[in-house]
Each structure stands twice: as C-alpha cells, then as structure tokens.
Design a protein around this motif. Structure first.
Motif, PDB file in Angstrom:
ATOM      1  N   PHE A  42     -15.977   1.008  16.415  1.00 12.70           N
ATOM      2  CA  PHE A  42     -14.643   1.351  15.927  1.00 12.70           C
ATOM      3  C   PHE A  42     -13.567   1.324  17.010  1.00 12.70           C
ATOM      4  O   PHE A  42     -12.485   1.839  16.816  1.00 12.70           O
ATOM      5  CB  PHE A  42     -14.665   2.741  15.277  1.00 12.70           C
ATOM      6  CG  PHE A  42     -15.604   2.853  14.113  1.00 12.70           C
ATOM      7  CD1 PHE A  42     -15.506   1.992  13.036  1.00 12.70           C
ATOM      8  CD2 PHE A  42     -16.601   3.808  14.092  1.00 12.70           C
ATOM      9  CE1 PHE A  42     -16.374   2.074  11.963  1.00 12.70           C
ATOM     10  CE2 PHE A  42     -17.480   3.917  13.020  1.00 12.70           C
ATOM     11  CZ  PHE A  42     -17.367   3.036  11.953  1.00 12.70           C
ATOM     12  N   THR A 206     -18.772  -1.431   7.038  1.00 15.56           N
ATOM     13  CA  THR A 206     -18.033  -0.587   7.971  1.00 15.56           C
ATOM     14  C   THR A 206     -18.577   0.828   7.882  1.00 15.56           C
ATOM     15  O   THR A 206     -19.151   1.344   8.823  1.00 15.56           O
ATOM     16  CB  THR A 206     -16.524  -0.593   7.640  1.00 15.56           C
ATOM     17  OG1 THR A 206     -16.089  -1.929   7.491  1.00 15.56           O
ATOM     18  CG2 THR A 206     -15.726   0.081   8.732  1.00 15.56           C
ATOM     19  N   TYR A 245     -15.778  -4.874   5.581  1.00 14.76           N
ATOM     20  CA  TYR A 245     -14.866  -5.822   6.227  1.00 14.76           C
ATOM     21  C   TYR A 245     -14.846  -7.168   5.522  1.00 14.76           C
ATOM     22  O   TYR A 245     -15.889  -7.701   5.143  1.00 14.76           O
ATOM     23  CB  TYR A 245     -15.336  -6.127   7.652  1.00 14.76           C
ATOM     24  CG  TYR A 245     -15.126  -5.067   8.681  1.00 14.76           C
ATOM     25  CD1 TYR A 245     -13.885  -4.483   8.898  1.00 14.76           C
ATOM     26  CD2 TYR A 245     -16.194  -4.676   9.495  1.00 14.76           C
ATOM     27  CE1 TYR A 245     -13.705  -3.533   9.882  1.00 14.76           C
ATOM     28  CE2 TYR A 245     -16.018  -3.727  10.496  1.00 14.76           C
ATOM     29  CZ  TYR A 245     -14.780  -3.162  10.683  1.00 14.76           C
ATOM     30  OH  TYR A 245     -14.615  -2.226  11.667  1.00 14.76           O
ATOM     31  N   ASP A 248     -13.967  -9.025  10.694  1.00 16.33           N
ATOM     32  CA  ASP A 248     -13.979  -7.711  11.336  1.00 16.33           C
ATOM     33  C   ASP A 248     -12.555  -7.209  11.564  1.00 16.33           C
ATOM     34  O   ASP A 248     -11.674  -7.956  11.992  1.00 16.33           O
ATOM     35  CB  ASP A 248     -14.718  -7.792  12.666  1.00 16.33           C
ATOM     36  CG  ASP A 248     -16.204  -7.954  12.471  1.00 16.33           C
ATOM     37  OD1 ASP A 248     -16.915  -6.950  12.476  1.00 16.33           O
ATOM     38  OD2 ASP A 248     -16.638  -9.114  12.278  1.00 16.33           O
ATOM     39  N   GLY A 320      -8.491  -0.316  12.561  1.00 21.81           N
ATOM     40  CA  GLY A 320      -8.794   0.984  13.142  1.00 21.81           C
ATOM     41  C   GLY A 320      -8.391   2.113  12.220  1.00 21.81           C
ATOM     42  O   GLY A 320      -7.799   1.905  11.152  1.00 21.81           O
ATOM     43  N   TYR A 321      -8.737   3.316  12.640  1.00 22.10           N
ATOM     44  CA  TYR A 321      -8.326   4.553  11.949  1.00 22.10           C
ATOM     45  C   TYR A 321      -7.015   4.949  12.590  1.00 22.10           C
ATOM     46  O   TYR A 321      -6.977   5.418  13.733  1.00 22.10           O
ATOM     47  CB  TYR A 321      -9.406   5.615  12.169  1.00 22.10           C
ATOM     48  CG  TYR A 321      -9.356   6.796  11.232  1.00 22.10           C
ATOM     49  CD1 TYR A 321      -9.973   6.730   9.986  1.00 22.10           C
ATOM     50  CD2 TYR A 321      -8.741   7.984  11.599  1.00 22.10           C
ATOM     51  CE1 TYR A 321      -9.968   7.819   9.128  1.00 22.10           C
ATOM     52  CE2 TYR A 321      -8.733   9.080  10.754  1.00 22.10           C
ATOM     53  CZ  TYR A 321      -9.351   8.996   9.522  1.00 22.10           C
ATOM     54  OH  TYR A 321      -9.345  10.084   8.673  1.00 22.10           O
TER      55      TYR A 321
END
Length: 392
Positions: A42, A206, A245, A248, A320-321
């Motif tokens: 991640f 993911t 995903y 990616d 991303g987060y």
C-alpha cells in the motif's frame, strides 16, 4: 501484440500531464530532482503515478526536473527486472544491486546533483535514509511527499475510467457472494468466491475484509482483515469491505452486508436503515467546494440515532488511502484538519454503524466521484441488504 496492449497503461498525454504538474511543483520548491520510493502493498502510490510500475519488493525512481527521458528506475529483485521493463513507462530500468539506496547515491553523483536540493517522496525506510544522508552529505533533503499527495488527489478522466473498471471487479465480487455464500462453507471459502470473480478477467485483489456472526447473538461489528475457519450458518450476517484493482493503484471499493439463508432480523434491519440514511446524508453534502466540517456536522446523525462507528467514515481513494480521512467528532483522536472537496476527487463514504458495546454492526458504502453539484457512484450495484440462499 505490443507491450501497451498486453499491460494496461495510461496514454502519453496523461503521463505528460502528470510530469508537467510535478515539475511545476518542483520548480516552486527549487528542487532539481526527486527520489521517489515505493514498496508493496500500500505504499506504491507516488512511484506508480510517475512510472506505471507497482513495485513488487521495493523501488526508487530518480525523477529529474528537466525531462522524463532522464528518469531512472531502480527495482528489486534481479529476476523482477524483465517484467518491470515491460510494465513501466520509464525507459531506463535497472537492478538496484545489493543496496538500492547506494545505487541511487551513485546515480545522483554521476548526474552532478550531489550538492543539490533533493526532494524525497514516499515512506523511505530509516536505513535507506541513513544511506542517502551519509552518501550525499552536502545535499539538502526536502520532504516532497505532501506536495505530491496534493497533486494526486484530483483525478483525470483517464484515471476515473480505470477506477470504474476496478469498481466493476468489486461489483462482480458482491454478485458472486450473493450467488454462492451459503450455510456450510467457511469464511476462507468466501475469499475464493471473491477473488474467483475477477482474477480471470485481469483484476487483482487489494482487500477482502469479511466477517460473519449469528444475528441472534452477534459478536462482530466490523469486517475483519483475516478470515477464519468458522462455518457459515443459517441466520448469520456477513459484513464485507472489498477492493479489487484494475491496473495496480486503481481499485473500486464497495461495502455491503449480507444475511445467510434468512432475512435480516428487525434489529439488523433498523441498523442497516440508519447506515444507509447516514450514507445518503453525507453524500448529499459533498460536492465541489464542500468542507470537511459539513461532513462532520452531518455525521452527528449516527450518534443521535443511538449508535457509534468503528471504521473511518469517509476517506479519499485511488492511488492509496488518501485525505480526507474522517471519523465523527466524537470518535476522532484529534480534530480533523480542514479540507475542501474538489471536482474529480474520488472518495469512499462508508458508515460502519455499531452498538456502543461493539458486539453488533453493519457497514455500507462505495467509491464515488466528486462533481460540481454532488457525488456520482463509480459502482453499478444498488444499495441493499443482500439475502443469500433464501431457500435453505
């Protein structure tokens, strides 16, 4: 078929747009070169954004301010280099040697930039930071990660199309669970159902957070990161948070509750209705120009209804987060920093409504695109409390 046909990749125009915006920001900071670090699973966002390479072990991208032709990607491990050269949009892909950071130091010296301001991007491990500082003692290192993050929050049309494809994989996983989840299988078999719905189509897993518990005697309030050997039974509730995903870095995310071979109990139906209402109220306030304070004001509805939350309530997603990462005011460890939503940001609204004793909960949500007037879901499945195998 050429490499770009075999592996998903954005257009040259898309990469030119990214490079231009990053180099303009580098010019603001008077930084002639970036060192961009990525590692799975991640912490790849910035590296992937510039190179199209989702690092499989670790990788450093040397990204100069002049032209992309001068970029060099150092990847680990040696046997990963052939695939990295096919997937990456960077022409110069090399093995990072026994010490990737040492290879970066040598390259920076060869470029004549050992005395420069150098921008660092990503979660660079301490031992690599020490190698960089020891090998380049006259360089000035600048944390450029926050600026890169700002550049990545607003998505292009091409990025949103990739996210739609990730959302489609997630929708397939939910539909597969509805068809195949039933009494007598284990939570581990749920994982096989989820991944089997999209792996053959080029999707990549993911997260598959899932947990089950009896509705008449619950002990779980949030989807779990690890599945168990528990066998599903009639009258269970299944909580899910799924992401897959397409290429990616570009996943969808969907959260739906299921019941197993029985309708929701009145208590679960009521909690689900509160969660959907919370989702709808929050979705109705987010738009281009809306503030995080408006979301937090709206989220008070959950507490007024007699419940609380466990998981984050809203977060950015895609590469991303991402910010804003919001809980409710009552459940936050510290006040949320001010945040203004912008058109074409992508976010997940995901109210995880639970009882105060943390024994019972549901979660709903999905990935959405912020527009000038509101939000638009990137998923196609309706919001519903799904009943699996009702004939059992």
């Amino acid at each position: 078929m050429d490499t770009q046909s075999l592996y998903p990749r954005f257009s040259e125009d898309e990469f030119s747009r990214r490079y231009s915006s990053v180099r303009a920001a580098m010019l603001e900071f008077e930084i002639p070169v970036l060192l961009v670090y990525g590692t799975p699973p991640f912490a790849n966002g910035e590296l992937l954004y510039l190179s199209n390479y989702p690092s499989t072990r670790e990788a450093f991208l040397i990204f100069p301010g002049e032209s992309e032709a001068g970029s060099t990607l150092f990847a680990q491990m040696y046997n990963h280099i052939p695939a990295a050269r096919k997937v990456s949009c960077i022409a110069d892909v090399r093995w990072g040697g026994p010490d990737t950071a040492a290879a970066v130091v040598e390259n920076i010296e060869q470029r004549g930039l050992a005395h420069s301001r150098i921008g660092l991007v990503g979660n660079i491990p301490t031992h690599h930071n020490e190698t960089l500082k020891r090998g380049l003692p006259r360089a000035t290192f600048i944390d450029f990660t926050p600026r890169m993050l700002q550049l990545r929050l607003v998505k292009s049309d091409e990025e949103i199309e990739f996210l739609r494809r990730g959302a489609e994989f997630c929708d397939r996983a939910i539909a597969a669970l509805e068809r195949e989840a039933r009494p007598g299988i284990t939570e581990h078999e749920l994982v096989a159902i989820v991944q089997g719905s999209y792996l053959g189509l080029g999707g990549r897993s993911t997260i598959h957070y899932m947990a089950t518990t009896p509705m008449n005697n619950p002990s779980v309030c949030v989807p779990a990161q690890f599945q168990s050997m528990r066998v599903l039974e009639k009258g269970d509730v299944l909580l899910t948070e799924l992401s897959a995903y397409y290429c990616d870095g570009y996943p969808g995310q969907i959260l739906r509750p299921f019941t197993i071979a029985a309708p929701p109990t009145p208590a679960y139906q009521h909690m689900y209705d509160i969660a959907v209402e919370a989702f709808s109220r929050i979705a109705n306030v987010i738009r281009d120009g809306a503030s995080s304070e408006e979301v937090l004001d709206t989220a008070e509805y959950i507490h007024k209804a007699g419940y609380t939350i466990y998981d984050d309530l809203v977060h950015g997603f895609g590469g991303g987060y991402l910010p804003p990462i919001l809980r409710t005011r009552r459940t936050s460890a510290r006040p949320a920093p001010p945040f203004t939503f912008k058109e074409n940001m992508t976010i997940v609204i995901q109210p995880n409504v639970i009882t105060e004793d943390e024994r019972m909960g549901v979660q709903v949500g999905e990935l959405l695109r912020v527009t000038k007037s509101g939000v638009q879901s990137l998923h196609r499945l309706p919001m519903c409390f799904i009943e699996c195998d009702p004939r059992s």
